[in-house]
Scaffold this active site. Structure first.
Site, PDB file in Angstrom:
ATOM      1  N   LYS A  11       0.815  -1.218   0.000  1.00  0.00           N
ATOM      2  CA  LYS A  11       0.000   0.000   0.000  1.00  0.00           C
ATOM      3  C   LYS A  11       0.850   1.270   0.000  1.00  0.00           C
ATOM      4  CE  LYS A  11      -3.833  -2.180   2.535  1.00  0.00           C
ATOM      5  NZ  LYS A  11      -4.690  -2.088   3.735  1.00  0.00           N
ATOM      6  N   LYS A  59     -14.586  -3.067   3.359  1.00  0.00           N
ATOM      7  CA  LYS A  59     -13.408  -2.903   2.505  1.00  0.00           C
ATOM      8  C   LYS A  59     -12.521  -1.796   3.061  1.00  0.00           C
ATOM      9  CE  LYS A  59     -14.914  -5.961  -0.484  1.00  0.00           C
ATOM     10  NZ  LYS A  59     -15.953  -6.528   0.377  1.00  0.00           N
ATOM     11  N   ASP A  60     -11.231  -1.947   2.797  1.00  0.00           N
ATOM     12  CA  ASP A  60     -10.218  -1.064   3.346  1.00  0.00           C
ATOM     13  C   ASP A  60     -10.365   0.365   2.819  1.00  0.00           C
ATOM     14  OD1 ASP A  60      -7.831   0.026   4.374  1.00  0.00           O
ATOM     15  OD2 ASP A  60      -6.790  -1.877   4.119  1.00  0.00           O
ATOM     16  N   ARG A  61      -9.996   1.309   3.663  1.00  0.00           N
ATOM     17  CA  ARG A  61      -9.973   2.705   3.236  1.00  0.00           C
ATOM     18  C   ARG A  61      -8.799   2.970   2.306  1.00  0.00           C
ATOM     19  NH1 ARG A  61      -8.780   7.905   7.213  1.00  0.00           N
ATOM     20  NH2 ARG A  61      -8.522   9.434   5.549  1.00  0.00           N
ATOM     21  N   HIS A  62      -7.639   2.444   2.636  1.00  0.00           N
ATOM     22  CA  HIS A  62      -6.419   2.738   1.876  1.00  0.00           C
ATOM     23  C   HIS A  62      -6.289   1.763   0.708  1.00  0.00           C
ATOM     24  CE1 HIS A  62      -5.166   5.735   4.729  1.00  0.00           C
ATOM     25  NE2 HIS A  62      -5.386   4.878   5.706  1.00  0.00           N
TER      26      HIS A  62
END
Length: 352
Positions: free
Chosen positions: A29, A94-97
């Site tokens: 990420k 679901k992930d923010r990043h």
């Protein structure tokens, strides 16, 4: 390692890998575009026929989002649609990043004529990739799988060893640990779980929908404790080298190895497997007491997660692109963490 060493000394947050070592390190990420997730629903929902014939009280929208987590988007959609928060449905967090694609359902009975205006308003915030009417609300865990396209950067390690480890991962899978994010910074959610009043938790369960923050936090802490105990049992199996085979007393119908999601009464396992699971849990009496005071039923979770259709390519000497599918409730970081010592670069950014 975490800076809160006094806390991490109490809670183990890194568990043994399938081979005992990780042959490589990598950055995860570096940018949201390096972590792309696409949620796929059951075929009869995703098919073109469903789009053509779709009708019902719920307007379903498939959107792409970057920098926003699922619950935030759901709250914002409720405001745009003029609905209550609990009338917005989705299948998974679901992930923010990351760049993520997923469906949301909005309860809007008899308001079909207003759909175009609402869709236009949503499109001002997030790209709308598809939409249709459906007869019922989307619910957690109902999607078929998640598709991942990930880029690892500054990969350090011997390429032949990395390729061999990935081939082994594709064939055998990895230990199906819950990811460390579930336990909070330095295991903070576990500290909160130790201090839970289980009788209060019992009262809150089944309460009003979209309930208050304290109730949802209690469930979060309880879930963290349950997940951590599962990881501890799985770690014992990994250390013993039997995590991918069933032991005598395995309760699953298909005979595949599972571990306990602890509850009132402990575990459904019997014989050797029950003895092992109870011996591990007994090392944590604070949680054993917590679960004995709740009405949560014991459940099971697979010990093995196997990425489907795993493919990888070297973009350059130190950059690796991977693609694979996982079923709901399984973590890409867990799968890759069996091969790579990962540094999550999103943790150095504002995550509030």
């Amino acid at each position: 390692m975490s800076s809160s060493s006094a806390v991490t000394a109490r809670w183990r947050l890194d568990w043994p890998t399938s081979s005992g070592t990780r042959p490589a390190t990598a950055l995860l990420k570096v940018s949201p575009d390096d972590f792309r997730v696409t949620e796929y629903l059951v075929p009869d929902f995703e098919s073109p026929q469903a789009e053509e014939t779709g009708a019902g009280e719920h307007l379903c929208v498939r959107i792409e989002k970057t920098g926003d987590n699922t619950e935030y988007v759901a709250r914002e959609l409720a405001v745009l649609a003029g609905t209550k928060a609990f009338e917005v449905g989705f299948c998974g967090l679901k992930d923010r990043h990351a760049v993520t694609v997923q469906w949301f359902s909005l309860y809007r009975p008899g308001m079909e004529s207003d759909d175009a205006g609402l869709l236009a308003a949503i499109a001002e915030r997030w790209p709308v990739l598809a939409h249709r009417r459906h007869a019922r609300k989307l619910r957690r865990g109902e999607h078929e799988h998640n598709g991942f396209e990930l880029v690892l950067r500054e990969v350090r390690g011997e390429r032949p060893q990395i390729d061999a480890a990935l081939a082994r991962l594709a064939e055998r899978g990895a230990p199906n640990y819950f990811g460390p994010q579930r336990f909070g910074l330095g295991g903070g959610n576990l500290d909160k779980a130790v201090n839970l009043d289980p009788t209060r938790l019992n009262r809150k369960r089944g309460g009003r929908r979209g309930g208050g923050g304290s109730a949802s936090k209690n469930v979060l802490y309880f879930s963290a404790a349950r997940s951590w105990l599962f990881n501890e049992v799985l770690a014992e199996r990994v250390s013993a080298g039997n995590w991918f085979t069933a032991l005598p007393g395995e309760p699953s119908d298909d005979g595949k190895p599972t571990g306990p999601l602890w509850g009132d009464g402990g575990t459904h396992a019997t014989e050797e497997q029950e003895r092992l699971e109870r011996s591990v849990i007994a090392q944590h009496p604070e949680f054993e007491q917590l679960f004995s005071s709740t009405r949560m039923k014991p459940e099971r979770r697979a010990l093995v997660t196997r990425p489907d259709q795993l493919r990888w390519e070297w973009v350059d000497e130190n950059t690796l692109r991977l693609q694979f599918l996982l079923p709901p409730g399984q973590y890409a970081t867990t799968v890759l963490g069996d091969v790579f010592e990962l540094k999550d670069m999103s943790l150095s950014r504002d995550n509030k």
